[in-house]
Design a protein around this motif. Structure first.
Motif, PDB file in Angstrom:
ATOM      1  N   SER A   1      17.211  93.514 -35.724  1.00  0.00           N
ATOM      2  CA  SER A   1      17.603  94.516 -34.751  1.00  0.00           C
ATOM      3  C   SER A   1      17.070  95.863 -35.221  1.00  0.00           C
ATOM      4  O   SER A   1      17.255  96.233 -36.381  1.00  0.00           O
ATOM      5  N   TYR A   2      16.381  96.559 -34.332  1.00  0.00           N
ATOM      6  CA  TYR A   2      15.898  97.899 -34.627  1.00  0.00           C
ATOM      7  C   TYR A   2      16.848  98.918 -34.011  1.00  0.00           C
ATOM      8  O   TYR A   2      17.233  98.793 -32.841  1.00  0.00           O
ATOM      9  N   SER A   3      17.196  99.935 -34.793  1.00  0.00           N
ATOM     10  CA  SER A   3      17.972 101.078 -34.323  1.00  0.00           C
ATOM     11  C   SER A   3      17.100 102.316 -34.466  1.00  0.00           C
ATOM     12  O   SER A   3      16.302 102.407 -35.398  1.00  0.00           O
ATOM     13  N   ALA A   4      17.273 103.268 -33.566  1.00  0.00           N
ATOM     14  CA  ALA A   4      16.456 104.477 -33.604  1.00  0.00           C
ATOM     15  C   ALA A   4      17.320 105.719 -33.487  1.00  0.00           C
ATOM     16  O   ALA A   4      18.318 105.736 -32.771  1.00  0.00           O
ATOM     17  N   HIS A   5      16.898 106.757 -34.172  1.00  0.00           N
ATOM     18  CA  HIS A   5      17.487 108.082 -34.021  1.00  0.00           C
ATOM     19  C   HIS A   5      17.199 108.557 -32.595  1.00  0.00           C
ATOM     20  O   HIS A   5      16.144 108.229 -32.023  1.00  0.00           O
ATOM     21  N   PRO A   6      18.074 109.345 -31.996  1.00  0.00           N
ATOM     22  CA  PRO A   6      17.830 109.836 -30.627  1.00  0.00           C
ATOM     23  C   PRO A   6      16.508 110.590 -30.461  1.00  0.00           C
ATOM     24  O   PRO A   6      15.964 110.645 -29.360  1.00  0.00           O
ATOM     25  N   GLN A   7      15.972 111.161 -31.530  1.00  0.00           N
ATOM     26  CA  GLN A   7      14.709 111.892 -31.433  1.00  0.00           C
ATOM     27  C   GLN A   7      13.505 111.068 -31.889  1.00  0.00           C
ATOM     28  O   GLN A   7      12.412 111.607 -32.079  1.00  0.00           O
ATOM     29  N   ALA A   8      13.665 109.751 -32.015  1.00  0.00           N
ATOM     30  CA  ALA A   8      12.571 108.894 -32.487  1.00  0.00           C
ATOM     31  C   ALA A   8      11.352 108.959 -31.570  1.00  0.00           C
ATOM     32  O   ALA A   8      10.220 109.049 -32.037  1.00  0.00           O
ATOM     33  N   ALA A   9      11.569 108.936 -30.274  1.00  0.00           N
ATOM     34  CA  ALA A   9      10.441 108.985 -29.336  1.00  0.00           C
ATOM     35  C   ALA A   9       9.695 110.315 -29.449  1.00  0.00           C
ATOM     36  O   ALA A   9       8.461 110.346 -29.423  1.00  0.00           O
ATOM     37  N   GLU A  10      10.440 111.384 -29.590  1.00  0.00           N
ATOM     38  CA  GLU A  10       9.821 112.706 -29.764  1.00  0.00           C
ATOM     39  C   GLU A  10       9.006 112.749 -31.054  1.00  0.00           C
ATOM     40  O   GLU A  10       7.896 113.276 -31.084  1.00  0.00           O
TER      41      GLU A  10
ATOM     42  N   LEU B   1      -2.130 113.110 -35.401  1.00  0.00           N
ATOM     43  CA  LEU B   1      -3.296 112.284 -35.706  1.00  0.00           C
ATOM     44  C   LEU B   1      -4.472 112.676 -34.825  1.00  0.00           C
ATOM     45  O   LEU B   1      -5.599 112.798 -35.300  1.00  0.00           O
ATOM     46  N   ALA B   2      -4.209 112.908 -33.546  1.00  0.00           N
ATOM     47  CA  ALA B   2      -5.273 113.333 -32.636  1.00  0.00           C
ATOM     48  C   ALA B   2      -5.882 114.653 -33.090  1.00  0.00           C
ATOM     49  O   ALA B   2      -7.099 114.842 -33.016  1.00  0.00           O
ATOM     50  N   ALA B   3      -5.048 115.557 -33.591  1.00  0.00           N
ATOM     51  CA  ALA B   3      -5.560 116.848 -34.081  1.00  0.00           C
ATOM     52  C   ALA B   3      -6.304 116.695 -35.402  1.00  0.00           C
ATOM     53  O   ALA B   3      -7.294 117.397 -35.647  1.00  0.00           O
ATOM     54  N   ASP B   4      -5.847 115.762 -36.243  1.00  0.00           N
ATOM     55  CA  ASP B   4      -6.462 115.564 -37.560  1.00  0.00           C
ATOM     56  C   ASP B   4      -7.781 114.794 -37.507  1.00  0.00           C
ATOM     57  O   ASP B   4      -8.621 114.955 -38.389  1.00  0.00           O
ATOM     58  N   ASP B   5      -7.924 113.913 -36.527  1.00  0.00           N
ATOM     59  CA  ASP B   5      -9.082 113.015 -36.481  1.00  0.00           C
ATOM     60  C   ASP B   5      -9.945 113.338 -35.266  1.00  0.00           C
ATOM     61  O   ASP B   5      -9.599 112.984 -34.133  1.00  0.00           O
ATOM     62  N   PRO B   6     -11.092 113.969 -35.462  1.00  0.00           N
ATOM     63  CA  PRO B   6     -11.938 114.362 -34.336  1.00  0.00           C
ATOM     64  C   PRO B   6     -12.576 113.182 -33.597  1.00  0.00           C
ATOM     65  O   PRO B   6     -13.125 113.370 -32.516  1.00  0.00           O
ATOM     66  N   HIS B   7     -12.488 111.978 -34.155  1.00  0.00           N
ATOM     67  CA  HIS B   7     -13.068 110.804 -33.501  1.00  0.00           C
ATOM     68  C   HIS B   7     -12.178 110.215 -32.414  1.00  0.00           C
ATOM     69  O   HIS B   7     -12.646 109.485 -31.556  1.00  0.00           O
ATOM     70  N   VAL B   8     -10.885 110.529 -32.461  1.00  0.00           N
ATOM     71  CA  VAL B   8      -9.932 109.916 -31.536  1.00  0.00           C
ATOM     72  C   VAL B   8     -10.106 110.489 -30.131  1.00  0.00           C
ATOM     73  O   VAL B   8     -10.066 111.695 -29.932  1.00  0.00           O
ATOM     74  N   LEU B   9     -10.263 109.580 -29.164  1.00  0.00           N
ATOM     75  CA  LEU B   9     -10.383 109.959 -27.756  1.00  0.00           C
ATOM     76  C   LEU B   9      -9.083 109.761 -26.992  1.00  0.00           C
ATOM     77  O   LEU B   9      -8.768 110.524 -26.080  1.00  0.00           O
ATOM     78  N   ALA B  10      -8.333 108.712 -27.343  1.00  0.00           N
ATOM     79  CA  ALA B  10      -7.090 108.411 -26.631  1.00  0.00           C
ATOM     80  C   ALA B  10      -6.173 107.581 -27.519  1.00  0.00           C
ATOM     81  O   ALA B  10      -6.640 106.759 -28.305  1.00  0.00           O
ATOM     82  N   ILE B  11      -4.866 107.816 -27.381  1.00  0.00           N
ATOM     83  CA  ILE B  11      -3.849 107.142 -28.197  1.00  0.00           C
ATOM     84  C   ILE B  11      -2.713 106.659 -27.296  1.00  0.00           C
ATOM     85  O   ILE B  11      -2.298 107.364 -26.380  1.00  0.00           O
ATOM     86  N   ALA B  12      -2.199 105.470 -27.632  1.00  0.00           N
ATOM     87  CA  ALA B  12      -0.987 104.952 -27.003  1.00  0.00           C
ATOM     88  C   ALA B  12      -0.181 104.234 -28.080  1.00  0.00           C
ATOM     89  O   ALA B  12      -0.741 103.536 -28.926  1.00  0.00           O
ATOM     90  N   ALA B  13       1.147 104.415 -28.063  1.00  0.00           N
ATOM     91  CA  ALA B  13       2.010 103.768 -29.052  1.00  0.00           C
ATOM     92  C   ALA B  13       3.387 103.486 -28.459  1.00  0.00           C
ATOM     93  O   ALA B  13       4.000 104.370 -27.875  1.00  0.00           O
ATOM     94  N   LEU B  14       3.843 102.260 -28.632  1.00  0.00           N
ATOM     95  CA  LEU B  14       5.167 101.847 -28.187  1.00  0.00           C
ATOM     96  C   LEU B  14       5.892 101.168 -29.335  1.00  0.00           C
ATOM     97  O   LEU B  14       5.276 100.422 -30.098  1.00  0.00           O
ATOM     98  N   HIS B  15       7.194 101.406 -29.451  1.00  0.00           N
ATOM     99  CA  HIS B  15       8.011 100.714 -30.453  1.00  0.00           C
ATOM    100  C   HIS B  15       9.258 100.198 -29.765  1.00  0.00           C
ATOM    101  O   HIS B  15       9.837 100.868 -28.917  1.00  0.00           O
ATOM    102  N   ARG B  16       9.658  99.023 -30.139  1.00  0.00           N
ATOM    103  CA  ARG B  16      10.829  98.373 -29.537  1.00  0.00           C
ATOM    104  C   ARG B  16      12.060  98.645 -30.379  1.00  0.00           C
ATOM    105  O   ARG B  16      11.995  98.728 -31.599  1.00  0.00           O
ATOM    106  N   VAL B  17      13.199  98.751 -29.738  1.00  0.00           N
ATOM    107  CA  VAL B  17      14.496  98.810 -30.402  1.00  0.00           C
ATOM    108  C   VAL B  17      15.382  97.734 -29.785  1.00  0.00           C
ATOM    109  O   VAL B  17      15.073  97.191 -28.727  1.00  0.00           O
ATOM    110  N   GLY B  18      16.485  97.447 -30.475  1.00  0.00           N
ATOM    111  CA  GLY B  18      17.400  96.425 -30.004  1.00  0.00           C
ATOM    112  C   GLY B  18      17.192  95.128 -30.756  1.00  0.00           C
ATOM    113  O   GLY B  18      16.564  95.093 -31.813  1.00  0.00           O
TER     114      GLY B  18
END
Length: 144
Positions: free
Chosen positions: A53-62, A71-88
């Motif tokens: 079971s995953y639990s998250a702090h209320p500000q985890a998504a932020e 990461l986008a600011a640090d890495d000039p090669h990145v064009l697009a990013i997507a990330a999802l994490h599951r809880v529960g």
């Protein structure tokens, strides 16, 4: 070159779809897109695992969005990013995290995807509580 874009970040209590993160990073300049899918495995540190079971702090998504933007600011090669994490509550085989990154070339896509996963793992306040095959339960990787 187009500036990096964080297109999708979320912490969800519903099943994650890999096609969603892949579609979110479509970019005309992308020659390489790297996807990482983390799933619940049946063992950890030599012990059998039946569920977690995953639990998250209320500000985890932020926090996840901030990490992706950094990461986008640090890495000039990145064009697009997507990330999802599951809880529960998740079972063995369920998807716990899905990320995708588009860059112009494959080497940069692999490297940026790995870096994003590491930053999320160590920087987003999401905690894992495992159930073991012997009936014992315990918290894992609670370093943030």
């Amino acid at each position: 070159m187009t500036s990096p874009v964080v297109r999708l970040t979320a912490v969800r209590d519903t099943p994650l779809r890999v096609d969603e993160v892949l579609a979110a990073v479509t970019h005309p300049a992308a020659g390489g897109t790297s996807v990482f899918v983390g799933t619940v495995r049946d063992h950890d540190a030599g012990r059998g695992v039946t569920a977690l079971s995953y639990s998250a702090h209320p500000q985890a998504a932020e926090r996840m969005r901030e990490i992706a933007e950094r990461l986008a600011a640090d890495d000039p090669h990145v064009l697009a990013i997507a990330a999802l994490h599951r809880v529960g509550d998740l079972l063995v085989g369920d998807t716990a995290i899905a990320v995708a990154i588009a860059t112009a070339h494959r080497a940069e896509a692999f490297a940026a995807c790995r870096e994003l996963v590491e930053r999320i793992k160590h920087g987003v306040p999401i905690w894992k509580h495992q159930t073991y095959t012997d009936g014992d339960r315990g918290w894992v990787d609670c370093d943030h």
